[in-house]
Motif scaffolding. Structure first.
Motif, PDB file in Angstrom:
ATOM      1  N   LYS A   1       1.423 -32.398   0.630  1.00 50.62           N
ATOM      2  CA  LYS A   1       0.087 -33.307   1.516  1.00 50.62           C
ATOM      3  C   LYS A   1       0.551 -34.413   1.935  1.00 50.62           C
ATOM      4  CE  LYS A   1      -4.516 -32.282   2.475  1.00 50.62           C
ATOM      5  NZ  LYS A   1      -6.043 -31.642   2.260  1.00 50.62           N
ATOM      6  N   ASP A   2      -0.096 -35.033   2.484  1.00 52.15           N
ATOM      7  CA  ASP A   2      -0.306 -36.122   3.185  1.00 52.15           C
ATOM      8  C   ASP A   2       1.103 -37.269   3.095  1.00 52.15           C
ATOM      9  OD1 ASP A   2      -2.693 -36.112   4.450  1.00 52.15           O
ATOM     10  OD2 ASP A   2      -3.789 -36.270   2.912  1.00 52.15           O
ATOM     11  N   ASP A   3       1.870 -36.541   3.812  1.00 57.84           N
ATOM     12  CA  ASP A   3       3.287 -37.283   2.377  1.00 57.84           C
ATOM     13  C   ASP A   3       3.528 -37.637   1.098  1.00 57.84           C
ATOM     14  OD1 ASP A   3       4.253 -37.500   5.340  1.00 57.84           O
ATOM     15  OD2 ASP A   3       3.622 -39.697   5.854  1.00 57.84           O
ATOM     16  N   LYS A   4       3.191 -36.401   0.557  1.00 63.40           N
ATOM     17  CA  LYS A   4       2.766 -36.574  -1.208  1.00 63.40           C
ATOM     18  C   LYS A   4       3.215 -35.162  -1.732  1.00 63.40           C
ATOM     19  CE  LYS A   4       0.497 -40.920  -2.238  1.00 63.40           C
ATOM     20  NZ  LYS A   4      -0.743 -41.617  -2.949  1.00 63.40           N
ATOM     21  N   TYR A   5       4.559 -34.800  -2.586  1.00 60.34           N
ATOM     22  CA  TYR A   5       3.871 -34.376  -3.159  1.00 60.34           C
ATOM     23  C   TYR A   5       3.100 -34.188  -4.161  1.00 60.34           C
ATOM     24  CZ  TYR A   5       9.006 -33.120  -1.053  1.00 60.34           C
ATOM     25  OH  TYR A   5       9.616 -32.381   0.102  1.00 60.34           O
ATOM     26  N   LYS A   6       2.363 -33.207  -4.642  1.00 57.89           N
ATOM     27  CA  LYS A   6       2.353 -32.789  -5.646  1.00 57.89           C
ATOM     28  C   LYS A   6       2.893 -32.159  -7.073  1.00 57.89           C
ATOM     29  CE  LYS A   6      -2.475 -32.704  -7.582  1.00 57.89           C
ATOM     30  NZ  LYS A   6      -3.320 -32.613  -7.242  1.00 57.89           N
ATOM     31  N   VAL A   7       2.994 -32.313  -8.111  1.00 58.26           N
ATOM     32  CA  VAL A   7       3.731 -31.104  -9.022  1.00 58.26           C
ATOM     33  C   VAL A   7       2.506 -30.174 -10.213  1.00 58.26           C
ATOM     34  CG1 VAL A   7       5.392 -30.328 -10.930  1.00 58.26           C
ATOM     35  CG2 VAL A   7       6.088 -31.455  -8.680  1.00 58.26           C
ATOM     36  N   THR A   8       2.549 -29.550 -10.451  1.00 61.88           N
ATOM     37  CA  THR A   8       1.754 -28.446 -11.631  1.00 61.88           C
ATOM     38  C   THR A   8       2.516 -28.157 -12.565  1.00 61.88           C
ATOM     39  OG1 THR A   8      -0.597 -28.836 -10.382  1.00 61.88           O
ATOM     40  CG2 THR A   8      -0.647 -27.999 -12.211  1.00 61.88           C
ATOM     41  N   TYR A   9       2.695 -28.901 -13.622  1.00 60.85           N
ATOM     42  CA  TYR A   9       3.398 -27.741 -14.397  1.00 60.85           C
ATOM     43  C   TYR A   9       2.291 -26.248 -15.629  1.00 60.85           C
ATOM     44  CZ  TYR A   9       7.311 -30.908 -14.596  1.00 60.85           C
ATOM     45  OH  TYR A   9       8.225 -31.888 -14.325  1.00 60.85           O
ATOM     46  N   GLU A  10       2.170 -25.129 -15.615  1.00 64.97           N
ATOM     47  CA  GLU A  10       1.746 -24.972 -16.572  1.00 64.97           C
ATOM     48  C   GLU A  10       2.223 -24.594 -17.617  1.00 64.97           C
ATOM     49  OE1 GLU A  10      -0.247 -20.495 -17.228  1.00 64.97           O
ATOM     50  OE2 GLU A  10       0.836 -20.400 -16.034  1.00 64.97           O
ATOM     51  N   VAL A  11       1.567 -25.302 -19.317  1.00 65.63           N
ATOM     52  CA  VAL A  11       2.209 -25.322 -20.206  1.00 65.63           C
ATOM     53  C   VAL A  11       2.119 -24.640 -21.171  1.00 65.63           C
ATOM     54  CG1 VAL A  11       3.310 -27.228 -22.278  1.00 65.63           C
ATOM     55  CG2 VAL A  11       2.924 -27.729 -19.611  1.00 65.63           C
ATOM     56  N   ASP A  22     -10.894 -17.351 -27.753  1.00 62.28           N
ATOM     57  CA  ASP A  22     -11.633 -17.949 -26.810  1.00 62.28           C
ATOM     58  C   ASP A  22     -10.243 -19.283 -26.418  1.00 62.28           C
ATOM     59  OD1 ASP A  22     -13.710 -17.018 -26.496  1.00 62.28           O
ATOM     60  OD2 ASP A  22     -15.363 -18.363 -28.043  1.00 62.28           O
ATOM     61  N   SER A  23      -9.085 -19.059 -26.822  1.00 58.85           N
ATOM     62  CA  SER A  23      -8.406 -20.569 -27.165  1.00 58.85           C
ATOM     63  C   SER A  23      -7.800 -20.086 -26.029  1.00 58.85           C
ATOM     64  CB  SER A  23      -7.622 -21.098 -28.241  1.00 58.85           C
ATOM     65  OG  SER A  23      -7.875 -21.422 -29.447  1.00 58.85           O
ATOM     66  N   LYS A  24      -7.247 -20.750 -25.016  1.00 57.64           N
ATOM     67  CA  LYS A  24      -6.761 -20.635 -23.815  1.00 57.64           C
ATOM     68  C   LYS A  24      -5.138 -21.170 -24.174  1.00 57.64           C
ATOM     69  CE  LYS A  24      -7.331 -21.477 -18.283  1.00 57.64           C
ATOM     70  NZ  LYS A  24      -5.334 -20.931 -18.412  1.00 57.64           N
ATOM     71  N   LYS A  25      -4.574 -20.034 -23.882  1.00 52.27           N
ATOM     72  CA  LYS A  25      -2.657 -19.661 -24.089  1.00 52.27           C
ATOM     73  C   LYS A  25      -1.924 -21.270 -23.476  1.00 52.27           C
ATOM     74  CE  LYS A  25      -3.397 -15.162 -25.525  1.00 52.27           C
ATOM     75  NZ  LYS A  25      -4.485 -14.998 -24.997  1.00 52.27           N
ATOM     76  N   SER A  26      -2.480 -21.264 -22.131  1.00 51.77           N
ATOM     77  CA  SER A  26      -1.880 -22.384 -21.777  1.00 51.77           C
ATOM     78  C   SER A  26      -2.720 -23.574 -21.260  1.00 51.77           C
ATOM     79  CB  SER A  26      -1.398 -21.879 -21.061  1.00 51.77           C
ATOM     80  OG  SER A  26      -1.992 -21.555 -19.414  1.00 51.77           O
ATOM     81  N   PHE A  27      -2.210 -25.312 -20.742  1.00 50.45           N
ATOM     82  CA  PHE A  27      -2.981 -26.252 -20.018  1.00 50.45           C
ATOM     83  C   PHE A  27      -2.118 -26.198 -19.097  1.00 50.45           C
ATOM     84  CE2 PHE A  27      -0.429 -27.725 -23.312  1.00 50.45           C
ATOM     85  CZ  PHE A  27       0.231 -28.853 -23.076  1.00 50.45           C
ATOM     86  N   ASP A  58     -10.087 -13.715 -17.811  1.00 47.66           N
ATOM     87  CA  ASP A  58     -11.523 -12.745 -18.533  1.00 47.66           C
ATOM     88  C   ASP A  58     -10.521 -13.164 -20.486  1.00 47.66           C
ATOM     89  OD1 ASP A  58     -13.220 -12.606 -17.151  1.00 47.66           O
ATOM     90  OD2 ASP A  58     -12.778 -11.200 -17.052  1.00 47.66           O
ATOM     91  N   ASP A  59      -9.159 -12.519 -20.421  1.00 41.51           N
ATOM     92  CA  ASP A  59      -7.983 -12.788 -21.257  1.00 41.51           C
ATOM     93  C   ASP A  59      -7.272 -14.000 -21.823  1.00 41.51           C
ATOM     94  OD1 ASP A  59      -7.301 -11.961 -19.308  1.00 41.51           O
ATOM     95  OD2 ASP A  59      -6.083  -9.845 -19.868  1.00 41.51           O
ATOM     96  N   LYS A  60      -8.129 -14.631 -20.695  1.00 43.91           N
ATOM     97  CA  LYS A  60      -6.888 -16.132 -21.245  1.00 43.91           C
ATOM     98  C   LYS A  60      -5.919 -16.270 -21.081  1.00 43.91           C
ATOM     99  CE  LYS A  60     -10.879 -17.693 -22.885  1.00 43.91           C
ATOM    100  NZ  LYS A  60     -11.526 -16.970 -22.614  1.00 43.91           N
ATOM    101  N   VAL A  61      -5.237 -15.467 -20.071  1.00 48.81           N
ATOM    102  CA  VAL A  61      -3.976 -14.754 -20.011  1.00 48.81           C
ATOM    103  C   VAL A  61      -2.829 -16.506 -19.675  1.00 48.81           C
ATOM    104  CG1 VAL A  61      -3.768 -12.023 -19.931  1.00 48.81           C
ATOM    105  CG2 VAL A  61      -3.479 -14.511 -18.164  1.00 48.81           C
ATOM    106  N   ILE A  62      -1.625 -16.755 -20.425  1.00 46.18           N
ATOM    107  CA  ILE A  62      -0.468 -17.165 -19.307  1.00 46.18           C
ATOM    108  C   ILE A  62      -0.676 -17.065 -18.259  1.00 46.18           C
ATOM    109  CG2 ILE A  62       1.635 -18.487 -19.565  1.00 46.18           C
ATOM    110  CD1 ILE A  62       1.755 -18.219 -22.414  1.00 46.18           C
TER     111      ILE A  62
END
Length: 331
Positions: A25-35, A46-51, A125-129
């Motif tokens: 978008k707007d001549d830019k790439y945005k990359v997101t990793y799920e780690v 309650d801990s999330k399995k990824s960020f 709810d179950d905080k899956v990856i």
């Protein structure tokens, strides 16, 4: 690309990437990793399995480099399940980058979303990856075939076969929505509900229903054949069972039964013809007919499908013995 075996200590020194999202978008790439969160406290439910981490850049390589710089450990890409793109991302530019890079394995599935970052950062709810959950969705729609790996999709595009990619969305949870269809490497549109249902016949899906006025049948066998003659001859042979009736049809009466089959044949033939016309108007060949024509004639005519008349023939065989019919009336 990282190969070989890793022990626990080595894996603990890596940031394991389960999914990648890319927008343009707007001549830019945005990359997101799920780690994957390797420091997860097993006793804390309650801990999330990824960020997630993000990176931006004018070029895809720059955006990936910026995302890598935000990781605390070395990125490990061998566990990638899915790559999520929006409709502005050019598939072949991703392929060009991966060919030059030796970091990222290409044994993943390409899917679409309006907001890939939102999908990968979603907290269920179950905080899956989320990438693993999306992979399970793809299994449920029978998409997890080797022929749908990223490399194979690129090969289709190079062979002038237009691709259709699953689209996912969030509606309280992550769901499959429809398919996004392409012409060459360019996005065309998303299939609406009607055209999505028609496309399923060519995916050779079973166990789905079709309604004609107030009657409904469920398919359990689906065979499609395409013959290239003076025109394109499209044959669908389906086996079905009655699911519901809202009419005075008596299935013990042979004439009524034949009439029911004929009505469904006519109705589905009309609907499939509408779907074919839609594809021709959009100039997208997700059925691979141009490639079939090339293999037969050795003529590289990318407009063959869009300009050639298509005759549709539908034959539905409704199962007769042992019918369990649910009668629906307006009384």
């Amino acid at each position: 690309m990282m190969n070989g075996c890793y022990n626990y200590n080595e894996l603990n020194s890596l940031d394991i990437i389960s999914g990648i999202g890319i927008t343009y978008k707007d001549d830019k790439y945005k990359v997101t990793y799920e780690v994957i969160n390797t420091n997860l406290d097993k006793d804390n439910t309650d801990s999330k399995k990824s960020f997630t981490v993000d990176g931006e850049g004018k070029f895809l390589s720059e955006a990936i480099g910026n995302a890598n710089s935000k990781l605390s450990k070395k990125p490990y890409f061998e566990h990638i399940k899915v790559m999520i793109i929006d409709e502005n991302v050019n598939i072949m530019q991703i392929s060009d980058y991966l060919l030059r890079s030796n970091m990222i394995s290409t044994n993943f599935y390409l899917v679409m979303a309006d907001n890939p970052k939102e999908i990968l950062g979603f907290t269920s709810d179950d905080k899956v990856i989320n990438a693993n959950y999306i992979y399970d969705i793809l299994k449920n729609i029978n998409y997890t075939k080797m022929s749908n790996y990223f490399d194979f999709q690129v090969s289709k595009i190079l062979n002038k076969i237009d691709v259709a990619l699953p689209k996912i969305e969030i509606d309280n949870k992550i769901n499959f929505k429809t398919y996004g269809i392409y012409h060459e490497e360019k996005f065309v549109c998303y299939l609406d509900d009607f055209n999505l249902k028609m496309y399923k016949y060519f995916l050779k899906e079973n166990n789905f229903s079709y309604s004609n006025d107030n009657n409904s049948i469920g398919f359990y066998s689906n065979k499609t054949k395409i013959d290239l003659k003076d025109n394109i001859e499209l044959h669908l042979k389906l086996k079905a069972k009655v699911e519901s009736l809202d009419s005075d049809i008596n299935l013990r009466n042979k004439e009524d039964f034949v009439k029911l089959e004929q009505e469904f044949n006519k109705s589905l033939q009309e609907d499939i013809t509408k779907f074919i016309s839609f594809l021709q108007e959009k100039n997208t060949d997700i059925l691979g007919i141009n490639y079939k024509h090339f293999l037969k004639t050795k003529e590289n005519d990318n407009d063959y499908f869009s300009k050639t008349k298509v005759n549709v023939d539908v034959k539905i065989n409704i199962n007769k013995p042992g019918l369990t019919v649910r009668r629906v009336t307006n009384e």
